[in-house]
Design a protein around this motif. Structure first.
Motif, PDB file in Angstrom:
ATOM      1  N   LYS A 174      41.468  17.700  37.627  1.00 44.05           N
ATOM      2  CA  LYS A 174      42.081  18.519  38.677  1.00 44.05           C
ATOM      3  C   LYS A 174      42.358  17.688  39.929  1.00 44.05           C
ATOM      4  N   LEU A 175      41.405  16.842  40.279  1.00 44.62           N
ATOM      5  CA  LEU A 175      41.568  16.002  41.467  1.00 44.62           C
ATOM      6  C   LEU A 175      42.739  15.042  41.307  1.00 44.62           C
ATOM      7  N   MET A 176      42.846  14.425  40.136  1.00 42.44           N
ATOM      8  CA  MET A 176      43.928  13.479  39.901  1.00 42.44           C
ATOM      9  C   MET A 176      45.283  14.190  39.980  1.00 42.44           C
ATOM     10  N   GLN A 177      45.348  15.398  39.426  1.00 40.96           N
ATOM     11  CA  GLN A 177      46.585  16.177  39.503  1.00 40.96           C
ATOM     12  C   GLN A 177      46.928  16.508  40.951  1.00 40.96           C
ATOM     13  N   ALA A 178      45.889  16.850  41.739  1.00 43.74           N
ATOM     14  CA  ALA A 178      46.108  17.190  43.147  1.00 43.74           C
ATOM     15  C   ALA A 178      46.618  15.986  43.931  1.00 43.74           C
ATOM     16  N   VAL A 179      46.048  14.807  43.659  1.00 45.07           N
ATOM     17  CA  VAL A 179      46.489  13.589  44.339  1.00 45.07           C
ATOM     18  C   VAL A 179      47.953  13.306  44.016  1.00 45.07           C
ATOM     19  N   CYS A 180      48.306  13.408  42.732  1.00 40.13           N
ATOM     20  CA  CYS A 180      49.693  13.159  42.318  1.00 40.13           C
ATOM     21  C   CYS A 180      50.637  14.178  42.954  1.00 40.13           C
ATOM     22  N   HIS A 181      50.210  15.435  43.004  1.00 39.35           N
ATOM     23  CA  HIS A 181      51.038  16.476  43.627  1.00 39.35           C
ATOM     24  C   HIS A 181      51.257  16.178  45.101  1.00 39.35           C
ATOM     25  N   ASP A 182      50.177  15.822  45.807  1.00 38.84           N
ATOM     26  CA  ASP A 182      50.286  15.541  47.242  1.00 38.84           C
ATOM     27  C   ASP A 182      51.213  14.361  47.507  1.00 38.84           C
ATOM     28  N   LEU A 183      51.145  13.338  46.650  1.00 47.21           N
ATOM     29  CA  LEU A 183      52.029  12.178  46.815  1.00 47.21           C
ATOM     30  C   LEU A 183      53.487  12.590  46.617  1.00 47.21           C
ATOM     31  N   GLY A 184      53.725  13.465  45.633  1.00 45.77           N
ATOM     32  CA  GLY A 184      55.079  13.945  45.405  1.00 45.77           C
ATOM     33  C   GLY A 184      55.601  14.752  46.581  1.00 45.77           C
ATOM     34  N   VAL A 185      54.731  15.606  47.147  1.00 45.73           N
ATOM     35  CA  VAL A 185      55.121  16.401  48.313  1.00 45.73           C
ATOM     36  C   VAL A 185      55.447  15.495  49.490  1.00 45.73           C
ATOM     37  N   MET A 186      54.629  14.463  49.691  1.00 48.35           N
ATOM     38  CA  MET A 186      54.862  13.537  50.798  1.00 48.35           C
ATOM     39  C   MET A 186      56.180  12.776  50.619  1.00 48.35           C
ATOM     40  N   GLU A 187      56.448  12.334  49.394  1.00 48.18           N
ATOM     41  CA  GLU A 187      57.706  11.626  49.131  1.00 48.18           C
ATOM     42  C   GLU A 187      58.905  12.536  49.394  1.00 48.18           C
ATOM     43  N   GLN A 188      58.799  13.804  48.973  1.00 51.92           N
ATOM     44  CA  GLN A 188      59.880  14.750  49.192  1.00 51.92           C
ATOM     45  C   GLN A 188      60.088  15.006  50.688  1.00 51.92           C
ATOM     46  N   LYS A 189      58.970  15.104  51.423  1.00 49.60           N
ATOM     47  CA  LYS A 189      59.062  15.344  52.864  1.00 49.60           C
ATOM     48  C   LYS A 189      59.759  14.173  53.558  1.00 49.60           C
ATOM     49  N   MET A 190      59.415  12.952  53.131  1.00 41.84           N
ATOM     50  CA  MET A 190      60.049  11.770  53.713  1.00 41.84           C
ATOM     51  C   MET A 190      61.547  11.755  53.409  1.00 41.84           C
ATOM     52  N   ALA A 191      61.908  12.150  52.177  1.00 41.26           N
ATOM     53  CA  ALA A 191      63.320  12.200  51.808  1.00 41.26           C
ATOM     54  C   ALA A 191      64.049  13.265  52.625  1.00 41.26           C
ATOM     55  N   ASP A 192      63.389  14.414  52.821  1.00 39.06           N
ATOM     56  CA  ASP A 192      63.990  15.486  53.604  1.00 39.06           C
ATOM     57  C   ASP A 192      64.227  15.053  55.044  1.00 39.06           C
ATOM     58  N   MET A 193      63.246  14.345  55.599  1.00 45.10           N
ATOM     59  CA  MET A 193      63.369  13.888  56.982  1.00 45.10           C
ATOM     60  C   MET A 193      64.559  12.946  57.136  1.00 45.10           C
ATOM     61  N   ALA A 194      64.789  12.126  56.096  1.00 45.87           N
ATOM     62  CA  ALA A 194      65.846  11.121  56.176  1.00 45.87           C
ATOM     63  C   ALA A 194      67.233  11.708  55.925  1.00 45.87           C
ATOM     64  N   ASN A 195      67.305  12.710  55.044  1.00 44.69           N
ATOM     65  CA  ASN A 195      68.605  13.170  54.568  1.00 44.69           C
ATOM     66  C   ASN A 195      69.057  14.521  55.112  1.00 44.69           C
ATOM     67  N   LYS A 196      68.160  15.298  55.700  1.00 50.21           N
ATOM     68  CA  LYS A 196      68.539  16.620  56.183  1.00 50.21           C
ATOM     69  C   LYS A 196      68.712  16.631  57.698  1.00 50.21           C
ATOM     70  N   THR A 197      69.582  17.500  58.158  1.00 48.86           N
ATOM     71  CA  THR A 197      69.736  17.694  59.590  1.00 48.86           C
ATOM     72  C   THR A 197      68.517  18.446  60.126  1.00 48.86           C
ATOM     73  N   VAL A 198      68.383  18.478  61.446  1.00 46.75           N
ATOM     74  CA  VAL A 198      67.271  19.207  62.051  1.00 46.75           C
ATOM     75  C   VAL A 198      67.373  20.697  61.702  1.00 46.75           C
ATOM     76  N   ARG A 199      68.591  21.224  61.699  1.00 40.94           N
ATOM     77  CA  ARG A 199      68.799  22.636  61.355  1.00 40.94           C
ATOM     78  C   ARG A 199      68.327  22.908  59.925  1.00 40.94           C
ATOM     79  N   GLN A 200      68.654  22.033  59.008  1.00 38.47           N
ATOM     80  CA  GLN A 200      68.202  22.172  57.630  1.00 38.47           C
ATOM     81  C   GLN A 200      66.680  22.105  57.533  1.00 38.47           C
ATOM     82  N   ARG A 201      66.104  21.158  58.261  1.00 37.37           N
ATOM     83  CA  ARG A 201      64.642  20.994  58.194  1.00 37.37           C
ATOM     84  C   ARG A 201      63.937  22.218  58.749  1.00 37.37           C
ATOM     85  N   LEU A 202      64.488  22.817  59.799  1.00 43.94           N
ATOM     86  CA  LEU A 202      63.898  24.038  60.343  1.00 43.94           C
ATOM     87  C   LEU A 202      63.983  25.174  59.329  1.00 43.94           C
ATOM     88  N   ALA A 203      65.124  25.334  58.692  1.00 47.46           N
ATOM     89  CA  ALA A 203      65.283  26.380  57.679  1.00 47.46           C
ATOM     90  C   ALA A 203      64.295  26.167  56.535  1.00 47.46           C
TER      91      ALA A 203
END
Length: 237
Positions: free
Chosen positions: A132-161
């Motif tokens: 369970k812990l290993m799955q949680a770590v992998c999930h958190d890393l995926g969420v962080m990568e997605q957040k970084m991609a969102d920050m780079a590629n989305k406008t502020v309006r998109q990020r707020l939505a």
């Protein structure tokens, strides 16, 4: 100021059902209950600071906590909001490294602290929990990568939505033709999640209200039109 309160046995804790401890055998839950301590924290109190050494695991029994990183200029970027049943600090414990973020109480909370020795013993004895812990770590890393991609590629309006939809999903309370986001976020905190200046956030919230997407009542935000918010994310690509 934090104060020690009576421990609730892990097998009787309602928040456990939302946590990775759910499904543990009774002997493991009893061992955790014997060694943990529970503290009541007030809003604004710090649980741990970026760069310090972890001494154990934090598990939220009641309340909400913000996890954030601080850049060289002292600006905060909120990377996660934690609530009942969430674990804090386990990645640092597993890696043997210092905390790479800080945690502060967002709403008055009760937080259980499990010493490192008890946590590592549980991992060594229970293969299912380890998975369970290993799955949680992998999930958190995926969420962080997605957040970084969102920050780079989305406008502020998109990020707020995107942020408002995420908050609605996690903290939404349905009412008459609207869903109130039941979490005490200041405009400054919300801006730190979105990754923008507070003034820009306030202006965009006003725009969303004029467009009939949300309603504002003091610090509280209610989602009026989830579909239109979701459409915002694609409209401004």
């Amino acid at each position: 100021m934090s104060k020690k309160v009576k421990n609730i046995p892990c097998d009787l804790c309602l928040s456990r059902r939302k946590s990775m401890f759910n499904g543990l055998p009774n002997d493991a839950l009893c061992a955790l209950s014997e060694h943990k301590s529970t503290l009541a924290h007030n809003k604004g109190q710090v649980l741990f600071l970026e760069g310090t050494q972890p001494m154990g695991l934090f598990c939220i029994s009641e309340g909400k906590v913000k996890i954030y990183k601080t850049d060289d200029s002292g600006r905060e970027q909120i990377v996660r909001l934690a609530q009942e049943g969430d674990f804090l600090g386990y990645r640092a414990l597993l890696s043997g490294e210092n905390y790479n973020s800080s945690a502060t109480i967002l709403e008055n909370a009760k937080v259980c602290f499990i010493p490192k020795s008890s946590f590592t013993e549980l991992i060594s004895k229970d293969q299912g929990f380890q998975n369970k812990l290993m799955q949680a770590v992998c999930h958190d890393l995926g969420v962080m990568e997605q957040k970084m991609a969102d920050m780079a590629n989305k406008t502020v309006r998109q990020r707020l939505a995107t942020t408002l939809l995420m908050l609605k999903s996690s903290y939404g309370v349905d009412g008459d033709q609207k869903t109130e986001i039941d979490i005490a976020l200041t405009r400054e905190d919300l801006a730190k999640i979105v990754g923008t200046a507070t003034e820009t956030l306030i202006r965009l919230l006003s725009d969303f209200k004029k467009d009939g997407l949300i309603d504002l009542n003091g610090k509280k935000i209610s989602v009026l039109d989830e579909r239109a918010l979701a459409k915002e994310i694609d409209l401004f690509a």
